[in-house]
Design a protein around this motif. Structure first.
Motif, PDB file in Angstrom:
ATOM      1  N   SER A 136       0.838  -1.206   0.000  1.00 34.97           N
ATOM      2  CA  SER A 136       0.000   0.000   0.000  1.00 34.97           C
ATOM      3  C   SER A 136       0.870   1.253   0.000  1.00 34.97           C
ATOM      4  CB  SER A 136      -0.922   0.009   1.215  1.00 34.97           C
ATOM      5  OG  SER A 136      -1.828  -1.061   1.133  1.00 34.97           O
ATOM      6  N   ILE A 195       2.337   1.841  -3.428  1.00 36.73           N
ATOM      7  CA  ILE A 195       1.330   2.421  -4.322  1.00 36.73           C
ATOM      8  C   ILE A 195       1.216   3.919  -4.050  1.00 36.73           C
ATOM      9  CG2 ILE A 195      -1.139   2.482  -4.866  1.00 36.73           C
ATOM     10  CD1 ILE A 195      -1.117  -0.592  -4.265  1.00 36.73           C
ATOM     11  N   ALA A 217      -1.357   1.193  -9.464  1.00 37.01           N
ATOM     12  CA  ALA A 217      -2.579   0.483  -9.089  1.00 37.01           C
ATOM     13  C   ALA A 217      -3.747   1.083  -9.861  1.00 37.01           C
ATOM     14  CB  ALA A 217      -2.832   0.592  -7.598  1.00 37.01           C
ATOM     15  N   ARG A 219      -8.241   0.789 -10.338  1.00 34.69           N
ATOM     16  CA  ARG A 219      -9.496   0.322  -9.754  1.00 34.69           C
ATOM     17  C   ARG A 219     -10.146  -0.644 -10.731  1.00 34.69           C
ATOM     18  NH1 ARG A 219     -11.053   1.101  -4.497  1.00 34.69           N
ATOM     19  NH2 ARG A 219     -10.105   2.995  -3.787  1.00 34.69           N
ATOM     20  N   ARG A 259     -12.218  -2.336  -6.611  1.00 36.77           N
ATOM     21  CA  ARG A 259     -11.106  -2.849  -5.791  1.00 36.77           C
ATOM     22  C   ARG A 259      -9.788  -2.368  -6.369  1.00 36.77           C
ATOM     23  NH1 ARG A 259     -12.452  -8.930  -3.874  1.00 36.77           N
ATOM     24  NH2 ARG A 259     -14.618  -8.545  -3.342  1.00 36.77           N
ATOM     25  N   VAL A 260      -8.796  -2.292  -5.521  1.00 37.14           N
ATOM     26  CA  VAL A 260      -7.460  -1.904  -5.973  1.00 37.14           C
ATOM     27  C   VAL A 260      -6.794  -3.132  -6.582  1.00 37.14           C
ATOM     28  CG1 VAL A 260      -5.192  -1.078  -5.229  1.00 37.14           C
ATOM     29  CG2 VAL A 260      -7.263  -0.141  -4.206  1.00 37.14           C
TER      30      VAL A 260
END
Length: 66
Positions: free
Chosen positions: A32, A35, A42, A44, A48-49
């Motif tokens: 995370s 990112i 990343a 969508r 969701r990522v």
């Protein structure tokens, strides 16, 4: 699905944060962070990522998220 199967599937395959963390051998929070700072791209997908396999391959080939 193994890493080899991910690689063979091409760049249209996406991974979750959990899968990416497992493949890179780091924590989900580290993915995370990567990112957020722009080390990993990343997108969508279905709210969701998702991380493109091509980006994970780039990191495995020499990039660093540790």
């Amino acid at each position: 699905m193994s890493y080899t199967e991910f690689c063979d599937a091409g760049s249209s395959v996406f991974l979750t944060i959990r899968q990416t963390a497992w493949l890179l051998g780091v924590s989900e929070s580290r993915v995370s962070w990567a990112i957020r700072v722009g080390l990993l791209r990343a997108v969508r997908r279905r709210s969701r990522v998702a991380i493109p396999v091509a980006d994970v391959q780039r990191v495995l080939a020499g990039g660093d998220v540790r």
